[in-house]
Design a protein around this motif. Structure first.
Motif, short mmCIF file in Angstrom:
data_model
loop_
_atom_site.label_atom_id
_atom_site.label_comp_id
_atom_site.label_asym_id
_atom_site.label_seq_id
_atom_site.Cartn_x
_atom_site.Cartn_y
_atom_site.Cartn_z
N LEU A 177 47.23 34.08 39.00
CA LEU A 177 47.09 35.27 39.53
C LEU A 177 45.98 35.83 40.28
O LEU A 177 45.89 36.88 40.89
CB LEU A 177 47.51 36.42 38.43
CG LEU A 177 48.57 36.35 37.80
CD1 LEU A 177 48.93 37.08 36.47
CD2 LEU A 177 49.88 36.91 38.83
N GLU A 178 44.90 34.86 40.18
CA GLU A 178 43.45 35.16 40.77
C GLU A 178 43.70 35.45 42.38
O GLU A 178 42.98 36.63 42.82
CB GLU A 178 42.50 34.15 40.52
CG GLU A 178 41.31 34.59 41.24
CD GLU A 178 40.15 33.44 40.88
OE1 GLU A 178 39.30 33.17 41.80
OE2 GLU A 178 40.05 32.51 40.07
N PRO A 179 44.37 34.80 43.14
CA PRO A 179 44.44 35.06 44.50
C PRO A 179 45.17 36.49 44.60
O PRO A 179 44.76 37.12 45.74
CB PRO A 179 45.50 33.99 45.07
CG PRO A 179 45.26 32.86 44.25
CD PRO A 179 45.16 33.36 42.64
N VAL A 180 46.18 36.88 43.95
CA VAL A 180 46.65 38.23 44.03
C VAL A 180 46.02 39.35 43.56
O VAL A 180 45.61 40.47 44.38
CB VAL A 180 47.98 38.36 43.07
CG1 VAL A 180 48.58 39.36 43.16
CG2 VAL A 180 48.71 37.21 43.32
N ALA A 181 44.93 38.97 42.83
CA ALA A 181 43.88 39.88 42.11
C ALA A 181 42.95 39.94 43.41
O ALA A 181 42.39 41.37 43.56
CB ALA A 181 43.19 39.23 40.93
N GLU A 182 42.63 39.13 44.04
CA GLU A 182 41.47 39.10 44.89
C GLU A 182 42.14 40.14 46.17
O GLU A 182 41.37 40.73 46.70
CB GLU A 182 41.13 37.62 45.54
CG GLU A 182 40.15 37.71 46.86
CD GLU A 182 39.62 36.28 47.08
OE1 GLU A 182 38.72 36.24 47.88
OE2 GLU A 182 40.06 35.23 46.51
N ILE A 210 49.77 43.15 40.22
CA ILE A 210 49.65 41.97 39.52
C ILE A 210 50.59 41.67 38.59
O ILE A 210 50.97 40.42 38.41
CB ILE A 210 48.24 42.05 38.46
CG1 ILE A 210 46.95 42.53 39.44
CG2 ILE A 210 47.97 40.93 37.64
CD1 ILE A 210 46.74 41.38 40.61
N CYS A 211 51.41 42.79 37.67
CA CYS A 211 52.38 42.40 36.89
C CYS A 211 53.61 41.96 37.67
O CYS A 211 54.19 41.10 37.31
CB CYS A 211 52.48 43.44 36.07
SG CYS A 211 53.63 43.39 34.51
N GLY A 212 53.65 42.50 38.70
CA GLY A 212 54.72 42.26 39.64
C GLY A 212 54.73 40.55 40.14
O GLY A 212 55.83 40.03 40.04
N ALA A 213 53.61 40.11 40.36
CA ALA A 213 53.13 38.77 40.50
C ALA A 213 53.66 37.92 39.37
O ALA A 213 54.23 36.74 39.72
CB ALA A 213 51.75 38.50 41.18
N GLY A 214 53.12 38.33 38.29
CA GLY A 214 53.55 37.58 36.98
C GLY A 214 54.81 37.43 36.89
O GLY A 214 55.53 36.46 36.35
#
Length: 332
Positions: free
Chosen positions: A14-19, A214-218
């Motif tokens: 998820l780090e790329p999504v967070a960035e 973030i949760c959606g990416a999860g």
């Protein structure tokens, strides 16, 4: 059956999504100054400096607005607890650390401006407010564990209660807080308070979007695992003010007068987020995910019934109060 990802794997995936979302947030967020939203010319000294201490007659807020302002401010005050949970379940490295710091700094403005407004305008008793702050912050609050309903089973479930539960909780909590602040502003019947709380609500909405993304990416990376976390949170949700002095009394007042109630929680907080994640239409859940989705659907159906029952009881109570007030007015 898909393997559940470890907390480290989730953070890495998820780090790329967070960035991306930290960068988006910084471009979108508006910097503002708490002192610009406070009517300083209404201020005067208290007795310690030769002035006059608080008297209830000095407040221009009614009991509902007072209850809502106190609840919202004490919620914001517990920022150290929320920071600890976010930092523990995210990481202080890379984009995760950038977000934790930025989010904490932005959130801190909310408590600053609300307290300054209430003290300057003498909206609530500042001594009682400080006593409640000391109690609430001393007790602390772990919103994720409380919301997940696992506080008594921490050791057994410690490896489950990580980033997914955390981002699921704050997604709903930030949106719930936005609704509460926005409606509190209207209840204050003061354009200055309304403007201030609109500004805070706008921040909360941007914070919600970060966590929701973030949760959606999860949900895309590990659907069953993420839905389990979301369902744990939704079915055991508590506002972060739970446990503060007078929380139940103030919560009842706020629900009774439309600041935050079950219907708003369901239709303005839970359902828009679940629709954004496409929870009830997606086709990538496994057998466990399907069972979890059925559990969530049953809970939401019951919540809708509970909201209707509460509204019926509230309408009857308000009608009785209105009739009583009319009768007293006629008698006088």
């Amino acid at each position: 059956m898909a393997r559940e990802l470890t907390q480290l794997e989730l953070l890495q995936e998820l780090e790329p999504v967070a960035e991306d979302n930290v960068n988006r947030h910084i471009k979108t967020a508006k910097n503002w100054n708490p002192h610009d939203y406070v009517p300083w010319d209404e201020g005067r000294n208290f007795a310690e400096l030769g002035g006059v201490d608080y008297d209830p007659e000095q407040s221009q807020l009614d009991e509902v607005a007072k209850a809502a302002m106190i609840t919202n401010l004490l919620t914001e005050d517990n920022l150290p607890s929320y920071h600890r949970v976010i930092a523990d379940n995210f990481s202080m490295d890379s984009a995760w650390g950038d977000w934790v710091g930025r989010w904490t700094a932005e959130e801190n403005r909310h408590g600053i401006v609300m307290r300054d407004y209430l003290v300057v305008t003498r909206g609530v008793d500042p001594v009682a407010l400080e006593e409640a702050r000391m109690i609430h912050m001393t007790n602390g609050y772990d919103p994720m564990l409380a919301a997940a309903g696992r506080a008594d089973e921490l050791e057994a479930h410690a490896d489950e209660l990580g980033i997914l539960h955390s981002v699921a909780y704050v997604t709903f909590q930030e949106l719930a807080t936005r609704v509460s602040h926005r409606n509190t502003g209207k209840a204050c019947n003061d354009p200055i308070a309304d403007r201030m709380l609109q500004r805070i609500a706008a921040d909360e909405n941007l914070h919600m979007i970060f966590y929701r993304n973030i949760c959606g990416a999860g949900m895309d990376i590990s659907p069953d695992q993420t839905l389990r976390a979301v369902t744990d949170i939704v079915t055991n949700f508590q506002m972060p003010g739970a446990g503060m002095p007078n929380f139940r009394r103030h919560g009842v007042l706020m629900a009774k007068h439309g600041i935050y109630d079950l219907r708003q929680h369901l239709e303005e907080v839970i359902m828009p987020v679940l629709r954004k994640w496409n929870v009830f239409d997606r086709t990538d859940f496994g057998p466990e995910g399907e069972k979890t989705r059925e559990e969530l659907a049953a809970f939401l159906e019951q919540l809708g019934k509970d909201a209707t029952r509460f509204e019926e009881m509230r309408d009857r109570a308000l009608a009785r109060e209105a009739a009583k007030a009319a009768k007293q007015a006629q008698a006088s």
